[in-house]
Write a protein that holds these residues in place. Structure first.
Motif, PDB file in Angstrom:
ATOM      1  N   CYS A   1      17.014  67.329  18.335  1.00 25.18           N
ATOM      2  CA  CYS A   1      17.864  68.432  17.895  1.00 25.18           C
ATOM      3  C   CYS A   1      18.196  69.347  19.089  1.00 25.18           C
ATOM      4  O   CYS A   1      19.340  69.783  19.272  1.00 25.18           O
TER       5      CYS A   1
ATOM      6  N   THR B   1      16.955  71.658  10.788  1.00 26.37           N
ATOM      7  CA  THR B   1      15.934  70.620  10.962  1.00 26.37           C
ATOM      8  C   THR B   1      14.571  71.213  10.646  1.00 26.37           C
ATOM      9  O   THR B   1      14.121  72.116  11.346  1.00 26.37           O
TER      10      THR B   1
ATOM     11  N   TRP C   1      23.124  67.417   9.118  1.00 25.98           N
ATOM     12  CA  TRP C   1      23.344  66.306  10.068  1.00 25.98           C
ATOM     13  C   TRP C   1      23.465  64.968   9.333  1.00 25.98           C
ATOM     14  O   TRP C   1      23.466  63.930   9.970  1.00 25.98           O
TER      15      TRP C   1
END
Ligand SMILES: Cc1cc2nc3c(=O)[nH]c(=O)nc-3n(C[C@H](O)[C@H](O)[C@H](O)COP(=O)(O)OP(=O)(O)OC[C@H]3O[C@@H](n4cnc5c(N)ncnc54)[C@H](O)[C@@H]3O)c2cc1C
Length: 501
Positions: free
Chosen positions: A200, A186, A444
């Motif tokens: 996250c 991320t 993700w």
């Protein structure tokens, strides 16, 4: 052919959905683009001639609920790690050893109490929140009631995570250890006001109701192998080497076209591919924002573990858990700023872990006897944008920077420990996209989402719905997707089966 349900993509989540639906008597066809099932949850003999089956992409398991393992009868062992993490600091380090809380507290020093308090907070959160991941969505207010702690809610769900870390911890290293959980895959920073780091972080501390990250014995391929076995035994048809090129639906029946021109029809389509890929398969005029991945994944086979600078810790201890490399709070911020400015971070933050210390079964008997080990390195703040121009040159530069970063905390160069000069594999976001079809290399499938309904209309739903009533998301891109969990796969199956919602 016609099936009740077509699953587009045979990642582990698609296999979970297929297993549930076939078990409920639905005819299921899974269409997977790659020659192998499992998507990012797979094991490969990465280095030709070496009998070592590495978890090539994902490697640790936290988010897979025991509920799914039990309901599907999966024959799996997830081994708990005694050592959670080791973080070198100069010639010493912080070893978080679950079996030795006194030593761990000593290593954490002034931040020991705050560490224990935050662990207690996240454990309580995990116990309350994790069971809801496999239930219809709660609304925001009900979820807040469930959390039942106004201070925790404010700090984790309303305010940038950096505020909590700076308030609770005094040591830069300890702040950094915590922050890494918010940055895996991320590209963001501690004070991001969109709270992406908080989301996250949440996914990293609630898994299994404990937040523990366990080692899948046999490697990640074992998980997908078990899921494929159960899905096939229950009657699902699993086709590999079959790329889906288009999906058309009138809301009742869907037509799925594959690369060889075959057309299959189904009442429902479950999408295991990322939302951007689904949008393009549907020919959607409204485009979904392309996500950006931000990691470098390095797989290595070593003839021995490297020597450490810290004489008080053995390499077997340090590499058994997550070994944090240049992941101090300031270092993370510096790397983020450098990458945002378009340059490969000078000292890339990364984390390293040795699977074979906890589970040698991924190595052939001869390699085990010779003392070989696998090493996985996951570097942060390597956004796709750094690899767009001169992809090969950028990848080589990133490799060099990451290995230098690792070397900076070791007593010898890591490359001296490789089993052979070529037992190292380096993949940036573009390589991940090319092999797995994850857009931008985003692990993700897109930004992680809060695990509750953000709009009242979604309360009581499964978080897998799309604009088309008979097309559902069963992969990481669903709400409560992301990670090796099987959760969106099960949730999509529940939506199809009309479980109370
Ligand atoms: C390098 C890396 C490290 C990671 N580490 C961890 C970790 O340690 N722990 C963890 O929990 N998570 C980790 N993750 C994240 C996790 O692996 C993923 O979020 C998860 O595996 C996604 O599973 P999925 O089944 O939803 O999708 P995927 O695994 O992406 O599967 C989707 C499948 O769809 C297929 N497909 C794509 N397009 C088409 C098409 N047009 N037609 C047919 N098939 C198609 C793909 O080939 C793929 O098999 C990591 C991911 C990566 C890449």
């Amino acid at each position: 052919m016609h099936a009740d349900v077509i699953v587009v993509g045979g990642g582990h989540n698609g296999l979970v959905a297929a297993a549930y639906l076939a078990g409920a008597g639905r005819s299921v066809l899974v269409l997977e683009r790659r020659p192998q099932l499992g998507g990012a949850a797979c094991s490969d003999a990465v280095f030709p001639g070496w009998d070592a089956h590495l978890s090539r992409y994902s490697y640790l398991v936290s988010l897979l609920p025991a509920l799914i393992v039990d309901e599907l009868g999966l024959d799996l062992t997830l081994r708990h790690r005694r050592i959670t993490s080791y973080t070198p600091v100069g010639d010493a380090g912080i070893l978080v050893d679950n079996a030795d809380p006194v030593a761990t507290r000593g290593a954490l020093g002034a931040d020991a109490d705050a560490w224990d308090e935050l662990a207690a907070l996240t454990t309580s959160l995990a116990e309350r929140v994790f069971p809801t991941m496999t239930e219809p969505l709660l609304g925001r207010e009900d979820f807040r009631q469930l959390v039942g702690d106004d201070e925790a809610w404010e700090a984790l769900f309303e305010r940038p995570l950096g505020e909590l870390l700076e308030k609770r911890f005094s040591r830069d290293t300890v702040r950094g250890i915590q922050l890494t959980d918010a940055l895996i895959g991320t590209f963001t920073h501690a004070h991001a006001t969109d709270l992406l780091p908080n989301r996250c972080y949440l996914y990293h501390v609630i898994g299994g109701g404990t937040g523990d990250w366990d080692v899948p014995v046999g490697g990640m391929g074992r998980i997908s192998g078990e899921l494929a076995r159960v899905a096939a035994e229950r009657g699902a048809e699993l086709r590999t080497d079959t790329t889906v090129t288009a999906i058309a639906t009138d809301g009742a029946t869907a037509r799925v076209t594959t690369v060889d021109g075959e057309i299959h029809t189904a009442g429902r389509v479950l999408s295991n591919v990322a939302p951007t890929v689904l949008a393009s398969l549907l020919g959607a005029s409204q485009t979904v924002r392309r996500p950006e991945g931000a990691q470098l994944k390095v797989n290595m086979l070593l003839r021995r573990l490297p020597r450490l600078r810290d004489a008080d810790v053995t390499a077997e201890q340090a590499f058994a858990g997550t070994f944090h490399v240049n992941e101090g709070y300031e270092q993370l911020d510096t790397a983020y700023r450098q990458a945002s400015a378009g340059t490969i971070p000078e000292l890339p933050p990364c984390e390293v872990y040795c699977h074979s210390l906890t589970d040698p079964s991924i190595l052939g008997a001869q390699l085990q006897a010779q003392g070989l080990h696998t090493l996985t390195l996951f570097a942060l703040h390597m956004p796709e944008r750094l690899f767009v121009d001169d992809r090969e040159g950028s990848l080589a530069a990133a490799r060099q920077a990451v290995l230098a970063s690792l070397d900076s905390v070791l007593a010898e160069p890591i490359e001296d420990c490789l089993a052979a000069p070529d037992t190292i594999e380096v993949m940036g976001p573009r390589e991940i996209e090319a092999s797995l079809g994850m857009p931008g290399g985003n692990i993700w499938h897109g930004d992680l989402q809060w695990p509750f309904a953000e709009h009242p209309a979604d309360e009581g739903r499964w978080g897998v719905e799309t604009a088309h009533p008979n097309v559902l998301v069963c992969g990481a891109g669903a709400r409560r997707g992301g990670g090796v969990s099987g959760i969106p796969g099960r949730n999509a199956a529940m939506a199809v089966l009309g479980a109370p919602s």
